[in-house]
Design a protein around this motif. Structure first.
Motif, PDB file in Angstrom:
ATOM      1  N   ILE A  73       2.731  -6.492   2.139  1.00  0.00           N
ATOM      2  CA  ILE A  73       3.376  -6.977   0.923  1.00  0.00           C
ATOM      3  C   ILE A  73       3.001  -8.429   0.671  1.00  0.00           C
ATOM      4  CG2 ILE A  73       5.587  -7.532  -0.137  1.00  0.00           C
ATOM      5  CD1 ILE A  73       6.768  -5.066   1.134  1.00  0.00           C
ATOM      6  N   ALA A  74       3.119  -9.279   1.694  1.00  0.00           N
ATOM      7  CA  ALA A  74       2.764 -10.697   1.528  1.00  0.00           C
ATOM      8  C   ALA A  74       1.292 -10.849   1.181  1.00  0.00           C
ATOM      9  CB  ALA A  74       3.099 -11.465   2.805  1.00  0.00           C
ATOM     10  N   TYR A  75       0.452 -10.042   1.806  1.00  0.00           N
ATOM     11  CA  TYR A  75      -0.985 -10.111   1.538  1.00  0.00           C
ATOM     12  C   TYR A  75      -1.281  -9.806   0.070  1.00  0.00           C
ATOM     13  CZ  TYR A  75      -5.996  -9.143   1.878  1.00  0.00           C
ATOM     14  OH  TYR A  75      -7.346  -9.153   1.683  1.00  0.00           O
ATOM     15  N   PHE A  76      -0.726  -8.707  -0.432  1.00  0.00           N
ATOM     16  CA  PHE A  76      -1.011  -8.321  -1.813  1.00  0.00           C
ATOM     17  C   PHE A  76      -0.275  -9.204  -2.821  1.00  0.00           C
ATOM     18  CE2 PHE A  76      -2.018  -4.041   0.114  1.00  0.00           C
ATOM     19  CZ  PHE A  76      -3.370  -4.090  -0.173  1.00  0.00           C
ATOM     20  N   ARG A  77       0.870  -9.726  -2.437  1.00  0.00           N
ATOM     21  CA  ARG A  77       1.603 -10.597  -3.353  1.00  0.00           C
ATOM     22  C   ARG A  77       0.788 -11.853  -3.676  1.00  0.00           C
ATOM     23  NH1 ARG A  77       7.457 -12.969  -1.700  1.00  0.00           N
ATOM     24  NH2 ARG A  77       6.126 -13.794  -0.054  1.00  0.00           N
ATOM     25  N   ASP A  78       0.039 -12.336  -2.687  1.00  0.00           N
ATOM     26  CA  ASP A  78      -0.774 -13.531  -2.884  1.00  0.00           C
ATOM     27  C   ASP A  78      -2.061 -13.258  -3.656  1.00  0.00           C
ATOM     28  OD1 ASP A  78       1.090 -15.009  -1.507  1.00  0.00           O
ATOM     29  OD2 ASP A  78      -0.007 -14.922   0.404  1.00  0.00           O
ATOM     30  N   ARG A  79      -2.424 -11.987  -3.807  1.00  0.00           N
ATOM     31  CA  ARG A  79      -3.735 -11.664  -4.371  1.00  0.00           C
ATOM     32  C   ARG A  79      -3.678 -10.795  -5.618  1.00  0.00           C
ATOM     33  NH1 ARG A  79      -3.921 -12.561   0.868  1.00  0.00           N
ATOM     34  NH2 ARG A  79      -5.770 -13.562   1.803  1.00  0.00           N
ATOM     35  N   THR A  80      -2.495 -10.508  -6.092  1.00  0.00           N
ATOM     36  CA  THR A  80      -2.367  -9.680  -7.296  1.00  0.00           C
ATOM     37  C   THR A  80      -1.396 -10.352  -8.270  1.00  0.00           C
ATOM     38  OG1 THR A  80      -0.465  -8.387  -6.507  1.00  0.00           O
ATOM     39  CG2 THR A  80      -2.670  -7.597  -5.878  1.00  0.00           C
ATOM     40  N   PRO A  81      -1.429  -9.927  -9.538  1.00  0.00           N
ATOM     41  CA  PRO A  81      -0.485 -10.480 -10.515  1.00  0.00           C
ATOM     42  C   PRO A  81       0.888  -9.826 -10.501  1.00  0.00           C
ATOM     43  CG  PRO A  81      -1.984  -8.968 -11.603  1.00  0.00           C
ATOM     44  CD  PRO A  81      -2.442  -9.057 -10.162  1.00  0.00           C
ATOM     45  N   ILE A  82       1.180  -9.033  -9.484  1.00  0.00           N
ATOM     46  CA  ILE A  82       2.463  -8.327  -9.417  1.00  0.00           C
ATOM     47  C   ILE A  82       3.565  -9.307  -9.049  1.00  0.00           C
ATOM     48  CG2 ILE A  82       3.727  -6.425  -8.364  1.00  0.00           C
ATOM     49  CD1 ILE A  82       0.998  -5.162  -7.702  1.00  0.00           C
ATOM     50  N   ALA A  83       4.568  -9.421  -9.902  1.00  0.00           N
ATOM     51  CA  ALA A  83       5.626 -10.411  -9.686  1.00  0.00           C
ATOM     52  C   ALA A  83       6.664  -9.955  -8.671  1.00  0.00           C
ATOM     53  CB  ALA A  83       6.306 -10.730 -11.019  1.00  0.00           C
ATOM     54  N   ASP A  84       7.027  -8.689  -8.696  1.00  0.00           N
ATOM     55  CA  ASP A  84       8.155  -8.209  -7.889  1.00  0.00           C
ATOM     56  C   ASP A  84       7.705  -7.126  -6.916  1.00  0.00           C
ATOM     57  OD1 ASP A  84      10.116  -9.838  -9.200  1.00  0.00           O
ATOM     58  OD2 ASP A  84      10.020  -8.457 -10.900  1.00  0.00           O
ATOM     59  N   PHE A  85       8.018  -7.343  -5.644  1.00  0.00           N
ATOM     60  CA  PHE A  85       7.785  -6.359  -4.592  1.00  0.00           C
ATOM     61  C   PHE A  85       9.127  -5.983  -3.977  1.00  0.00           C
ATOM     62  CE2 PHE A  85       3.595  -8.043  -5.014  1.00  0.00           C
ATOM     63  CZ  PHE A  85       2.714  -7.088  -4.518  1.00  0.00           C
ATOM     64  N   TYR A  86       9.307  -4.692  -3.716  1.00  0.00           N
ATOM     65  CA  TYR A  86      10.522  -4.204  -3.077  1.00  0.00           C
ATOM     66  C   TYR A  86      10.138  -3.360  -1.870  1.00  0.00           C
ATOM     67  CZ  TYR A  86      12.404  -5.274  -7.705  1.00  0.00           C
ATOM     68  OH  TYR A  86      12.739  -5.899  -8.874  1.00  0.00           O
ATOM     69  N   GLN A  87      10.977  -3.418  -0.842  1.00  0.00           N
ATOM     70  CA  GLN A  87      10.852  -2.482   0.260  1.00  0.00           C
ATOM     71  C   GLN A  87      12.158  -1.699   0.323  1.00  0.00           C
ATOM     72  OE1 GLN A  87       8.569  -3.360   3.839  1.00  0.00           O
ATOM     73  NE2 GLN A  87      10.395  -2.954   5.048  1.00  0.00           N
TER      74      GLN A  87
END
Length: 216
Positions: free
Chosen positions: A174-188
């Motif tokens: 999640i942290a990896y993709f959060r830094d490299r994509t324009p996706i604002a919100d991640f949930y688990q």
């Protein structure tokens, strides 16, 4: 439980021997049954049609056509990968899920399948009521980092969801993709009770997530 097992067998038998026969005039019913039986174990992983064709000793195009028919009959659905410029995303293999998620044998894969069904329901609801163009995808790179789902609205990623059956810390992906994509919100999401923030990631019960999305 016995009634449920009987219903499952009768439904799949009807799909293979009646609905599929009517649509395609398929004569290889035994092979089609083997394909149906193989699908639950493929849930949650990139689906290789080539591997299925080799296992069944049937042409690649034939297996692809049968899968397309299963999708039309609401046996299964596939979702494609999501790509972004700063990740080396996989591009070809889709992930497969069953509309009847209760058929999936593993607890983790079964939960992921349940989440897939609910997110697809959310996408359809947004299309039908709000007129948005919605897509459900997954995120996976060539180093096998993965986040299970990305919901896209009008060609823009809206949010991403990772599934864990237990109340675990956020996946490093999640942290990896959060830094490299324009996706604002991640949930688990998980099957437990605790709702918390961890490293800026919302880790929450799946039923709470559904309630906030407006899903039953």
């Amino acid at each position: 439980m016995r009634t449920w097992r009987r219903w499952q067998r009768e439904r799949l038998s009807r799909v293979v021997r009646e609905d599929l026969r009517d649509l395609e005039n398929v004569r290889q019913a035994a092979l089609v049954e083997l394909l149906v039986e193989a699908l639950p174990d493929r849930v949650g992983s990139p689906l290789s049609v080539r591997s299925l064709s080799e296992d069944l000793q049937v042409a690649h195009a034939t297996v692809g056509r049968w899968l397309g028919i299963f999708e039309n009959l609401y046996v299964c659905f596939r979702i494609p990968p999501f790509g972004a410029p700063r990740i080396r995303a996989v591009k070809k293999e889709n992930k497969l899920y069953l509309w009847d998620w209760s058929q999936v044998p593993g607890r983790g894969a079964r939960f992921e399948n349940l989440v897939a069904c609910q997110l697809l329901k959310y996408c359809h609801h947004q299309e039908d009521t709000q007129g948005h163009r919605m897509e459900l995808r997954f995120m996976r790179d060539t180093d096998r980092r993965e986040v299970d789902f990305v919901v896209i609205r009008d060609n823009e990623p809206l949010f991403a969801v990772e599934c864990k059956s237990g109340e675990k810390s956020p996946s490093p992906a999640i942290a990896y993709f959060r830094d490299r994509t324009p996706i604002a919100d991640f949930y688990q999401v998980h099957l437990g009770e605790r709702d918390r923030l961890s490293g800026g990631i919302r880790v929450m019960p799946f039923r709470t997530f559904c309630r906030e999305l407006g899903l039953p």
